[in-house]
Each structure stands twice: as C-alpha cells, then as structure tokens.
Design a protein around this motif. Sequence first.
Motif, PDB file in Angstrom:
ATOM      1  N   TYR A 602     -23.121  -1.118 -15.040  1.00 45.03           N
ATOM      2  CA  TYR A 602     -22.136  -0.341 -15.529  1.00 45.03           C
ATOM      3  C   TYR A 602     -21.418  -1.293 -16.609  1.00 45.03           C
ATOM      4  O   TYR A 602     -21.509  -2.431 -16.702  1.00 45.03           O
ATOM      5  N   ALA A 603     -21.260  -0.581 -17.847  1.00 47.92           N
ATOM      6  CA  ALA A 603     -20.596  -1.194 -18.889  1.00 47.92           C
ATOM      7  C   ALA A 603     -19.208  -0.589 -19.101  1.00 47.92           C
ATOM      8  O   ALA A 603     -19.027   0.432 -19.267  1.00 47.92           O
ATOM      9  N   ASN A 605     -17.646  -1.297 -21.970  1.00 46.30           N
ATOM     10  CA  ASN A 605     -17.455  -0.951 -23.151  1.00 46.30           C
ATOM     11  C   ASN A 605     -18.115   0.307 -23.728  1.00 46.30           C
ATOM     12  O   ASN A 605     -19.249   0.651 -23.109  1.00 46.30           O
ATOM     13  N   SER A 606     -17.432   1.154 -24.502  1.00 49.76           N
ATOM     14  CA  SER A 606     -17.759   2.461 -24.925  1.00 49.76           C
ATOM     15  C   SER A 606     -19.031   2.479 -25.759  1.00 49.76           C
ATOM     16  O   SER A 606     -19.588   3.602 -25.881  1.00 49.76           O
ATOM     17  N   GLN A 608     -22.335   2.743 -25.983  1.00 46.64           N
ATOM     18  CA  GLN A 608     -23.718   2.600 -25.249  1.00 46.64           C
ATOM     19  C   GLN A 608     -24.949   2.104 -26.058  1.00 46.64           C
ATOM     20  O   GLN A 608     -25.910   1.475 -25.328  1.00 46.64           O
ATOM     21  N   THR A 625     -28.500   2.694 -16.539  1.00 45.83           N
ATOM     22  CA  THR A 625     -27.211   2.164 -17.066  1.00 45.83           C
ATOM     23  C   THR A 625     -26.445   3.164 -17.305  1.00 45.83           C
ATOM     24  O   THR A 625     -26.532   4.179 -17.747  1.00 45.83           O
ATOM     25  N   THR A 627     -21.986   3.760 -18.840  1.00 42.96           N
ATOM     26  CA  THR A 627     -20.795   3.515 -19.153  1.00 42.96           C
ATOM     27  C   THR A 627     -19.636   3.949 -18.535  1.00 42.96           C
ATOM     28  O   THR A 627     -19.775   5.251 -18.394  1.00 42.96           O
TER      29      THR A 627
END
Length: 755
Positions: A602-603, A605-606, A608, A625, A627
């Motif tokens: 998961y990130a 930060n938007s 991608q 992965t 976001t």
Amino acid sequence: MMASTTAIILCLAYIVGLLFATIPGGGWMVLVLGIVAAFSVRRIWRTAPKPRIWLIAVIIGLLATLYLQVRTPHPGITDISRIIPPTATTPSVLKVKVQGRIAETPHLTRSQKMQVWLDVQQLDVLKGQTVPWNHQAAVTGKLYVTLPLLQSTGLHPGQTIAVTGSLYKPQPATNFGGFDFQKYLAQQGSFAGLRGQQVELPPQPTHWGWWMIQQQIARSQVTGAGSPIGQLIASIALGKQIVDLPFDIKDQFTRVGLAHALAASGTQVSLILGVVLTLSRRLSKRGQFFVGTIALLGFIGLAGAEPAILRAAFMGFGGLVALLLDRRVKPLSLMLVAATILLLWSPLWIQDLSFQFSFLATLGLLVSVPPLMKWLDWLPPTIASLVAIPLAATLWTLPVQLQTFSVLSTYSIVVNIITAPLISILGIGGIISALVALIWFPAGSAFAWVLQFPVQLLLLITHFFAELPGSAYAIGTISAISAIVLYGLLILTWFSPWWRRHGWLALSLGVVILLVPMWQAKTGLLRVTILATNRQPVMVIQDGRQTTLVNGGDTATVNFSVLPFLSQQGVNHLDWAIATTPITQQPGWTGLLKALPVKQVYALNSDQASITSVDLTENKHLAKTTTISPNQIVRIGAAQIQPMQIDPTIAQFTLHEQTWLWLGSPTATAQKTLLSSDLPHANVLWWSGKPLKPELITALKPEVAIASATKIDPDTANQLRQIGTQLYWTGHDGAIQWTPGEGFVTKLESSDKTS
C-alpha cells in the motif's frame, strides 16, 4: 588410559569454564556441576576417575571463568577512546588527526570504504574543541578506521600513516537482532573508531611482509582469470585475508551454505601437507617433519593467524609429530588439545564464531561421519561420503548458526554435495597457482586462467540455488536452552549405540525443539516495533503469523536493520507493506522485495507512478500494489490504517483499541492546517523528531510520543514532558517495542522514559 581420561576431563573443564564465564552466574554453575559430577558420576560410569579429579576439574573451571575476565580487553588509562567527551544522548564526535601504524591488511567494507586497524602512536585534537585530559600526553590503543577508497590506495601492514577525521565511540546494537558494533570492536581490543577524511603518508622505507606475497598471488590470479573470478580462486585457496571478494558473491555463498569454502581451514592444510609429504617422501621422517612444519608456518603467514586456520595448522602439526615419532594420531584427543592450547593463548576466542564453527564442524566429521556412512551403506562409498561429510558438519554447527543468524540454508547439504568436487579442484588448483606465481608470475596467471572454467560453473550453481524460493529460511533465534538440548541429542547419538540405531528419533526431536517454540511464540502474538533507523522511519507490526512492514528505508537500513530483525523473528514473507512516502525515496524496497515475498503493498502517496517507476510491479515476489485514498480505511490484519484528507502522508493506525498517529515531518503550514481541522485522538504520536507547534501538542495530548530520529527538537521534547507524555526516541532508546501485556520496552537502557 586413566591418565588420558584425566587429561581429557581437565581440558574439558577449562573449556566449559570459559563457556560458562559468558553467562551471568556461570561460575556458580560450574561449581555446582562439578560437585554433582564428583559424587554421582561413578554410579553411571563405573571406571570414572576418583572424586578428587572432578574437584580439581571444578577448580580449573572456576579459574577459567576468572581468566577470561582478566583477559577481556579494557581501555587503558591512555587509550584514545578516553579522550572523547561523553554526552548524555547522542554519540560524541571529535575532530582529530591520528598517527599510527597499520596493524593488519586493509579490507573493503560494504559501503565501499577501506577498513584499517591502526595502532595509535600520536594524537592531535583540531582547534576549537575541548577534551577531558591533556591529549599531548602519550596516547595508545587500537583504532578502527574507515577511509575513502581513493585515499587508501596502496596501504599495507607496517606503514605509518596520519589520518584526519572524526573520532567517535562505537555504539551497541540499537535494533533487536542488529549487529553489535561496540561488542565487535571490544573483542578486537578497540574502543573507538575514526571516520577518516584525509590520509597523509610520510616517506618511509618499505619493509618485507607477508602482504607482499599475498599481493603477488592475488595479482597473478586476477590477471589470469579476471575479476571477480581471480579473487574467488584466491579466497578458496588461501582464505579471506588475501583478497577482497565482492559482497554479492559472499552473500550468495552464505545463503546457500558455502561460506566455509571462502575461509581457509582444514581442507587447505590437508592438501598442503599431502602435497608436501608426497614430494618429500624420499627424505627421512625428520626431514619430512621439518619441510611440513615450514609449509604450515608459510600457510599461517599467508592466510592469517585466525582461529580456524590455527586449529587446522595445529592438528596438521600434530600429524607431523605422530609421523616423526611413528605413532598413531588420535584425532579427537588432538583436537581437544588444540582447542585447549589456543584458548589458553586467547580465551576470548571461545566467543569467536570462526573458532566455534571450525571445531564443531571438525568434531562432526570425526564422530558423525562413520555412523552416517553405515546408514548410507546402500550407496556407493564415494557418493555416501559426499552426503555424510556435509551432513555431519551441518548437524554440529546448526544450533550455533541458528542462535547467531536465525537462518537455515535450506539447500545447504545438496549444494555442498554438488559442489564438493569443484571446491576440491579449486582448492588444489588455487594453491598450485599461488606457488607457481611466486616462482614465475605469468605461469601462475596461466594456471589461474584454466581454473576460471570450474569457477564459472561453481558460480552458476551457487546463483541457481540462491535464487530458488526459500533458499534461506528464517527459523528465528533459538534460545540457549534449545541449543544445549540439541547438542545433548547429538552427544547421545555419539555415545549411545541405542540412539545411533534410532537416529530418526533424535532427528525428529530436534525438529520439534526447533519448530514448536517458534510456533508457540507466534500464537496470539501482537507486537509493534519501531526500528532505530537513520533516515526513514520503519515500523513492524506482528499479528500472530501475519507481518506488516511500514516503510523500507534505504538499502543500508534494509540490509542492516530490517532484514536482520525479520530473520530473528522467523519472518519469511510479508503480508502487507506500507509506504508513507513515495517509494522512489526509499531505495531499500528493491532489495527488500528480492529477499522476501510481499503479498500486498500500500502507498499513502497518490502518485501511482512512484510505484511503477522502480519496477516493483515486475518483482517476482510482489503480488499487488495499491494506493490508499485519503480517508479510506484499510484493514491489515488486526490493524486499520487511514490516511488523512488534509495530507495523505499523515496516517492514523488503529491497533488493539489504541490509536497511533503517524505525523511525519509536517511543515509549519501543515501544522496550522491540522489545528484548524478535526484532529483525531492519538494514544501514541509517531513522528520524525522535527519541531512541533505547542498548540498542536496540546491539542493532540498523546499519552506516548515516539520520535524516529537521532536527535529530537528540545522545545518539542520539553512541551511533551510538561503535558505528561511518555517520550521515546530511537537515537536515545534504540528500537522501541510495544505489546499489550508489557507496554513499551526499549533496546537500550534509557533514563528518560518518564515525563
């Protein structure tokens, strides 16, 4: 016979005393064990020595514990470490110019700097700094120095150099399962380090040394076979002291259980003595003894006087003495005498891994290969020996390996069986190439050129097995009691015919001893660990058998902090990974994903593109992965994570009815925005240690605050104390762990854990 038995008991008493000296209260344990043995052993062993022999053994064991304490290095009154002013929170650094003599061959570090051991002769403290005592007085000590690569070309033992740089005191391990740099240096008799920036080399005559021969051999083999194949030939033939082998090759060999092939030991001694005695067979026994002794001394000079090398050389010398006196060699007795003499010379070697592995592997070969050969009598003798030798060595070194490294090389035995002929060829060929290079440089290079073909095959095999799934399986650190029980099983199979016939039972019990504690430890486990890192903050959440990693950090953080900790915990895959900052700012992710499978990343930060730009989606260990959108709640095991709308890099973790707020390094503007928004409640505030506005601290009013930072803003720390917050920071406390039962505990002792 009785005299021989008595000598064995007294030697073992000394070794056991040294082992128990490293345990708190070990001296009392030796006393109790000795007294019990003195008055009860004859009930089991009818021909055992009389009680007075056991009492003498107790005295020797107690003296051994005292001897180890006496021989343990301590900084002298004039040691260079004493000039560093102590501070309460952060490591002290002093700008100095140090002159000294290079004690050992310099070697390359993972950070591509040169490591030099320096015997200090003179010290000059640069202007504008205060020191606790007159630094113009005599200064002594052994100093660990790292130098820029370009500044250290051509350095060799015996040279006197002057180094300008930053003098510091080494720190203990700050992470659970991390490398204890302070302990490592102390075992070498060093209590300070120097980050060198500039090197001055005064004019001086060049004196002969073994380094000259080492360099000629290494140059010849690299010239013939190229790099890094030439370095690998030199390492297999004469050990790690002669050449710097690339770390990626070292890591692959270690991963598949071939690390022993890169260290000179008994194999090389056997080869050297075999060749020398064959060539000198027309000489008298006295002449063969003399030539063999010279060969052994030459081998020690080239390979270095390390414990494993001295053990092999000592046992080889014992064989020469037996040849001279026309007597049979008793290998076990000879090995015990060798261990005792070496430990009398340097009792600290009892804690040296190379010493432990060398003697344990040799013991395994002596006592376990014969019964294994009987069990494998259905195989051709050559094949049976190829299986029995690595299996015996692995069985006797495995408990120490797991207690130290927590990792099992899954394919070790298979790899050792396949590569044994290649390693033997390279060992013999490398030694011949080295000897020829000393006589005629081009001929040595030509011989090394021929050896490059088996080396390439060896590298292909090693790479293939290293890349297989599960090639290194993390068992987790086993306890000292588990290691003792495992060795007890091995000793039972050695002495008892019944246990030898039922070896499957001992093997089954060993597997249970390894796996059951690990299984029980993870049942119902809930633990959060904040690792002590220099740059990116890193958190590990363990929920039963599920593991979540928050941030990967840089490559050094992954290699020296994250992976060792996960190995110690017996973690072989990650269920979830979370990046609170763009993955492009955390280069350690690439190496982490090569080492461990990750089911979901998961990130926060938007962007991608920050994920795909480092090709994580193409990594074979990565499943998916994603976001996380602001205010989106995602469940990860027992925890929930929710990025905030005002700033998606600020996130709220909910775990066991406790709220953790990751604040990062908010700017003044971001903090004002936070104050004007609906602030979430935070039981635990986790941030970078940067300044926080007093109004924000008052509004959040966390019960606990954790700073992932070497230093913390003093005003922020004072404000947190004033409102009754329990304050931790990794630069002060090391790694910080939380469990529902114990609350917060730290790796390092800290006097500042209360408000």
